[in-house]
Write a protein that holds these residues in place. Structure first.
Motif, PDB file in Angstrom:
ATOM      1  N   GLN A   1      15.393   0.735  -5.461  1.00  0.00           N
ATOM      2  CA  GLN A   1      16.184   0.462  -4.006  1.00  0.00           C
ATOM      3  C   GLN A   1      15.299   1.525  -3.362  1.00  0.00           C
ATOM      4  N   ASP A   2      15.980   2.785  -2.828  1.00  0.00           N
ATOM      5  CA  ASP A   2      15.074   4.135  -2.967  1.00  0.00           C
ATOM      6  C   ASP A   2      13.474   4.085  -2.349  1.00  0.00           C
ATOM      7  N   LEU A   3      12.674   3.736  -3.066  1.00  0.00           N
ATOM      8  CA  LEU A   3      11.149   2.993  -3.385  1.00  0.00           C
ATOM      9  C   LEU A   3      11.280   2.532  -1.836  1.00  0.00           C
ATOM     10  N   GLU A   4      11.442   1.144  -1.862  1.00  0.00           N
ATOM     11  CA  GLU A   4      11.411  -0.294  -1.116  1.00  0.00           C
ATOM     12  C   GLU A   4      11.704   0.673   0.046  1.00  0.00           C
ATOM     13  N   ARG A   5      13.127   0.884  -0.002  1.00  0.00           N
ATOM     14  CA  ARG A   5      13.771   2.087   1.436  1.00  0.00           C
ATOM     15  C   ARG A   5      12.361   2.968   2.136  1.00  0.00           C
ATOM     16  N   LYS A   6      11.947   3.647   1.666  1.00  0.00           N
ATOM     17  CA  LYS A   6      11.609   5.296   1.718  1.00  0.00           C
ATOM     18  C   LYS A   6       9.920   4.161   2.450  1.00  0.00           C
TER      19      LYS A   6
ATOM     20  N   ASN B   1       1.472  -0.971   0.033  1.00  0.00           N
ATOM     21  CA  ASN B   1       0.009   0.003   0.208  1.00  0.00           C
ATOM     22  C   ASN B   1       0.776   1.333  -0.015  1.00  0.00           C
ATOM     23  N   VAL B   2       2.315   1.335   1.327  1.00  0.00           N
ATOM     24  CA  VAL B   2       2.835   2.615   0.744  1.00  0.00           C
ATOM     25  C   VAL B   2       3.592   2.695  -0.651  1.00  0.00           C
ATOM     26  N   ARG B   3       4.029   1.352  -0.876  1.00  0.00           N
ATOM     27  CA  ARG B   3       5.020   1.492  -2.116  1.00  0.00           C
ATOM     28  C   ARG B   3       4.092   1.993  -3.710  1.00  0.00           C
ATOM     29  N   VAL B   4       2.823   1.800  -3.330  1.00  0.00           N
ATOM     30  CA  VAL B   4       1.951   2.154  -4.567  1.00  0.00           C
ATOM     31  C   VAL B   4       1.361   3.455  -3.980  1.00  0.00           C
ATOM     32  N   ALA B   5       1.285   4.353  -2.537  1.00  0.00           N
ATOM     33  CA  ALA B   5       1.456   5.605  -2.749  1.00  0.00           C
ATOM     34  C   ALA B   5       2.885   6.308  -3.378  1.00  0.00           C
ATOM     35  N   LEU B   6       3.463   6.141  -3.087  1.00  0.00           N
ATOM     36  CA  LEU B   6       5.102   6.242  -3.021  1.00  0.00           C
ATOM     37  C   LEU B   6       4.966   6.593  -4.610  1.00  0.00           C
ATOM     38  N   GLN B   7       4.444   5.342  -5.367  1.00  0.00           N
ATOM     39  CA  GLN B   7       4.727   5.616  -6.983  1.00  0.00           C
ATOM     40  C   GLN B   7       3.934   6.737  -7.383  1.00  0.00           C
TER      41      GLN B   7
END
Ligand SMILES: Nc1ncnc2c1ncn2[C@@H]1O[C@H](COP(=O)(O)OP(=O)(O)OP(=O)(O)O)[C@@H](O)[C@H]1O
Ligand SMILES: [Mg+2]
Length: 252
Positions: free
Chosen positions: A124-129, A101-107
């Protein structure tokens, strides 16, 4: 408009078949503040939020966000410019995990900012965030839990964090404490404080303790109009506000 104010509405009005849900409201929200919009049931708070996000077209009035007039913009444009209402844009997907859910919001944010390049580094940056955000609301132990299986309080925390992931400049929260158990209030306040860092928050809230703790400025609505505004202490001791909240003549 002064640069100190991220949002300014003037003469904001919404009529439903002759009934004024919001009438001639002037509202100024100072940048980097937490501003409360309060008032008795039916005062027009949610309608105000719907107008400010242009989810509902105003019958009259202007809305200036970051120096730009937005009252005729569509809600998606307003959100992209950085005015985001929690629980409107950031629906939580029950069949996806907390982290997803958080990944989708970041994307989604990444698409908004037109940096849609998928290098290994970006991913990788996305995953860390995503992990950092999940941790910031204490949801790390539930990273791989389906959002639909979270407790109510944790779901609300996830909703807030998916909103923050969009990196809005101004977050509108409509009764973020509603339905939370007593023990969830303190952590939720901490969350909002955290979310408010470097941003502006405008929130509708009924819990006076929460307002006293969190909010720098309070605007009180009654029957669609501004009744009072000022610091929590100022409005809490205002006899007109006390009468409005008792729904009568103040006991006299
Ligand atoms: N779509 C609509 N059509 C007609 N009347 C509406 C509509 N939306 C809201 N209203 C009316 O406008 C008034 C303000 O409603 P609103 O939901 O904005 O109040 P509120 O301050 O958010 O109240 P609460 O504290 O109960 O959430 C109410 O009298 C409501 O019945
Ligand atoms: Mg409401």
């Amino acid at each position: 408009m002064s640069a100190d104010y991220i949002l300014e509405a003037t003469g904001l009005t919404k009529q439903f078949r002759g009934f004024y849900a919001v009438k001639d409201v002037d509202l100024r929200v100072r940048r980097h503040s937490i501003h409360a919009l309060i008032g008795p049931n039916g005062a027009g708070k949610t309608t105000c939020f719907n107008l400010l996000t242009t989810f509902l077209p105003a019958s009259a009035g202007t809305i200036t966000f970051n120096g730009r007039r937005i009252e005729r913009s569509d809600p998606a444009t307003v959100a992209r410019r950085g005015l985001v209402r929690s629980f409107q844009i950031s629906a939580v997907f029950g069949h996806m995990t907390v982290l997803e859910n958080v990944r989708v919001a970041l994307q989604r944010k990444t698409r908004w900012s037109h940096t849609f390049w998928r290098s290994e580094r970006v991913l990788q940056d996305l995953e860390r965030k995503a992990r950092d955000l999940v941790a910031s609301v204490g949801l790390s132990p539930w990273e791989h839990t389906l959002a639909g299986e979270l407790s109510y309080g944790r779901k609300r925390a996830l909703e807030l964090v998916t909103t923050v992931a969009l990196e809005p400049e101004l977050i509108l929260l409509d009764e973020p404490m509603a339905g939370l158990g007593h023990e969830d209030i303190e952590p939720a306040m901490q969350l909002i404080k955290e979310a408010a860092k470097g941003r502006t928050v405008l929130m509708v809230e009924h819990n006076m303790k929460v307002i006293a703790h969190l909010c720098d400025h309070v605007t009180v609505l009654q029957s669609g109009s501004v009744l009072a505004e000022g610091s929590y202490e100022q409005v809490a001791t205002d006899p007109r506000v006390q009468v409005a909240y008792m729904g009568g003549d103040g006991g006299h």
